[in-house]
Structures are given as structure tokens and as C-alpha cells.
Design an enzyme around this catalytic site. Structure first.
Site, PDB file in Angstrom:
ATOM      1  N   GLN A  81       0.838  -1.199   0.000  1.00  0.00           N
ATOM      2  CA  GLN A  81       0.000   0.000   0.000  1.00  0.00           C
ATOM      3  C   GLN A  81       0.873   1.250   0.000  1.00  0.00           C
ATOM      4  OE1 GLN A  81      -2.162   0.754   3.791  1.00  0.00           O
ATOM      5  NE2 GLN A  81      -0.798  -0.760   4.721  1.00  0.00           N
ATOM      6  N   TYR A  91      10.964   8.659  15.297  1.00  0.00           N
ATOM      7  CA  TYR A  91      10.814   8.525  13.842  1.00  0.00           C
ATOM      8  C   TYR A  91      11.891   9.361  13.154  1.00  0.00           C
ATOM      9  CZ  TYR A  91       8.687   8.947   9.194  1.00  0.00           C
ATOM     10  OH  TYR A  91       8.461   8.918   7.829  1.00  0.00           O
TER      11      TYR A  91
END
Ligand SMILES: NC(=O)C1=CN([C@@H]2O[C@H](COP(=O)(O)OP(=O)(O)OC[C@H]3O[C@@H](n4cnc5c(N)ncnc54)[C@H](O)[C@@H]3O)[C@@H](O)[C@H]2O)C=CC1
Ligand SMILES: CCC(=O)/C=C/C=C\C[C@@H](O)/C=C/C=C/C=C\[C@@H](O)CCCC(=O)O
Length: 269
Positions: free
Chosen positions: A15, A151
Site C-alpha cells: 500500500q 521517527y
């Protein structure tokens, strides 16, 4: 690099950005191995792509990039099926400031593992045919994204690791180019997570800042980023480069060549 009949492997390909990289590789004539931990999404994509490209241009393999056994096994299956690997995109990644060790394991550990496995199969000095690796970082790999510090760290790590490995590849005559893709915000599942406490944890109080940053940078569609990805795959002059992608286009980041060139302010000790 001409992509006709080349063999590519894309992680996180079921995806989002990974799917757009799969599709642009197929449009340019490559065969693509799609790797993802999400088996249902991967199988659905395989059915869709079979209809558009036929059953032989893609294969889907369920694997977790944090598992040496699974990831190594997939590389072996791809080589058994297609005879070679020419292009690898280490794209799989998550945002999870709560389970930050999982984020490090996937975003950085998965890229390290995928780079090493790719080189094991591609490097010319060990019988491979050479090729190109694209590691997906982020603009957060070049500048801190305050609401997601871990992150940010993983993406800075991807940038540093990839630049170092590009140098190793040159010195070792691997014949493998290794580059970095640094997109801004893209319209995928990931970009919706910054208001999710499950994913941003202790930084949820910064969600208003997140919304301001998103508004400032804008949000791109995946096909726009895929065009930049293709530049890194095809341009055989690029190795160790970071391609930034934003709503207005794309640009290569200019890294200082030596420490003396680092932007700095002198301190008298
Ligand atoms: N969406 C954005 O704004 C940006 C995304 N990126 C990076 O692009 C990459 C792809 O992100 P998106 O497409 O936005 O996310 P996404 O969440 O839409 O797709 C990520 C895919 O990776 C797979 N995945 C996750 N963990 C995995 C694992 N351990 N093993 C195998 N597959 C795994 C997921 O199942 C999913 O299909 C990530 O590395 C992300 O950090 C970089 C800049 C901006
Ligand atoms: C903003 C909330 C959040 O965590 C969203 C993340 C969504 C996508 C993943 C990521 O890879 C996108 C990063 C984009 C970063 C853009 C710029 C930063 O590197 C600097 C921002 C700092 C600033 O300009 O104030």
C-alpha cells in the site's frame, strides 16, 4: 538504467508509497517482488496487478523486515523464481513513538537488513550483476520533526547509514548504487497517525503543531513521489545521494564534502 525485464524487490509494497513504487516499476517494464507484513493487502494487490500486467510480472511474499529468517528467505525465493535481483527499495516503515523500539527495528533495522541482503545478491565482486538500492528516509531524515523524535532519529539513521554504505560500495567495487529518497508529507495511511495517541504517545500534545507543519508543507500524492523514486533508480550517475521531494518538485540535498565545509560558528576553547 533500462528497467525492461529487470527484477525489483519493494518492501512495504502492499500500500501507500510502496505500492506506487511497485506500479511505476511495472509501467517501466520491470518484474516486481512485493514484500509486506500485511498478507491480506498484499494478496489483494497481487490480484489487481495480475489483471493489469498478467500473472508473471509480480509476486507477493509475506515477510517482516525485522526477521532475518523471513527477509533472507524472501530474497532467496525471488532469486530462485527470477534468477536475479537488480533493484531493491527498502520502503517499509512506521510511526510509533509509543513502541519506539519497534519503530527503530523496522525503520532502521529493516533498512540495514534489506541493504545487506540486497548486496549479498547483487554485488559484482561476489558474482552478482550490480544494480541499485533505494532506501526510503524522509525530510525528517534531514530536519527534525518535533512531534515524532524517534521517527526522526530512524530517518536520520537511514540517511547516515545509506551514505556510508554508498561509499563502501564504491570502494569495494560492488557495482551497486545506494541512494536515499526523502519525501515530505504524502497522502497515505501513515500521515493520518499524528493525531493517534497509540502512535505519537507522549507527544500527542503537539498535534496542533503537527497540523501547522502539515499545512505549511502540504501533502503530496504517491504518484508524485514515485516519479522521484524512478530518478534514483534510473540515473546511473547517482550514488550516495538524497533526493528531497516536496509539493513543488524535487531536489538533491547538498551534503558538505568534508568536515571543514560543515556550516559552523567558531568557538574559542
Ligand atoms: N506518508 C508520508 O508522509 C511519508 C512516508 N515516508 C516513508 O515512506 C515509507 C512508506 O510509508 P507510507 O507508504 O506512507 O506508509 P503505509 O503505512 O501506507 O505503508 C507502509 C507499508 O509497510 C508495511 N510494513 C510495516 N511494517 C513492516 C514490516 N515490519 N515488514 C514488512 N512490511 C512492513 C505496512 O504493512 C504497509 O503496507 C515509510 O518508510 C515512511 O516512513 C517518508 C516520508 C513521508
Ligand atoms: C507532523 C506530524 C507527523 O508526525 C506526521 C508524519 C507524517 C509523515 C511521515 C514523515 O516522513 C513526513 C515528514 C515530513 C517532514 C517535513 C519537514 C521536517 O523534516 C521539518 C519540519 C520542522 C519544521 O519545519 O518546523
Amino acid at each position: 538504467m533500462d528497467l525492461e525485464d529487470k527484477v525489483a524487490l519493494v518492501t512495504g509494497g502492499a500500500q501507500g508509497l510502496g505500492r506506487s513504487f511497485v506500479e511505476i516499476l511495472l509501467k517501466n517494464g520491470a518484474k516486481v517482488a512485493i514484500i509486506d507484513v500485511n498478507e491480506s493487502l498484499g494478496n489483494e494487490l497481487k490480484v489487481t496487478l495480475n489483471q493489469e500486467y498478467g500473472p508473471d510480472r509480480t509476486e507477493f511474499y509475506t515477510a517482516d523486515v525485522t526477521s532475518e529468517e523471513q527477509f533472507k528467505g524472501v530474497f532467496q525465493k525471488v532469486v530462485e523464481k527470477y534468477g536475479q535481483i537488480d533493484i531493491v527499495c527498502n520502503n517499509a516503515g512506521i510511526i510509533n513513538e509509543n513502541d519506539w523500539e519497534k519503530a527503530i527495528a523496522i525503520n532502521l533495522g529493516g533498512v540495514v537488513r534489506g541493504t545487506y541482503l540486497a548486496l549479498d545478491h547483487m554485488k559484482k565482486d561476489k558474482g552478482g550483476k550490480g544494480g541499485v538500492i533505494v532506501n526510503v528516509a524522509s525530510l525528517a531524515g534531514l530536519g527534525p520533526l518535533f512531534p515524532t523524535p524517534v521517527y526522526t532519529a530512524t530517518k536520520h539513521g537511514v540517511v547516515g547509514f545509506t551514505r556510508a554504505m554508498a561509499g563502501v560500495s564504491t570502494l569495494a567495487n560492488h557495482g551497486v548504487r545506494i541512494n536515499i529518497l526523502c519525501p515530505g508529507f504524502v497522502n497515505t495511511n501513515l500521515v493520518t497517525l499524528f493525531s493517534s495517541e497509540e502512535h505519537v504517545g507522549r507527544f500527542l500534545h503537539l498535534r496542533n503543531l503537527s497540523e501547522k507543519i502539515l499545512e505549511q508543507y502540504g501533502v503530496m500524492e504517491t504518484d508524485h513521489v514515485a516519479k522521484a523514486f524512478l530518478v534514483l533508480v534510473k540515473d546511473e550517475t547517482k550514488n550516495g545521494e538524497a533526493l528531497m521531494v516536496h509539493v513543488d518538485g524535487a531536489a538533491f540535498y547538498s551534503f558538505p564534502k568534508q568536515v571543514k565545509d560543515f556550516p559552523s560558528t567558531k568557538v574559542n576553547l
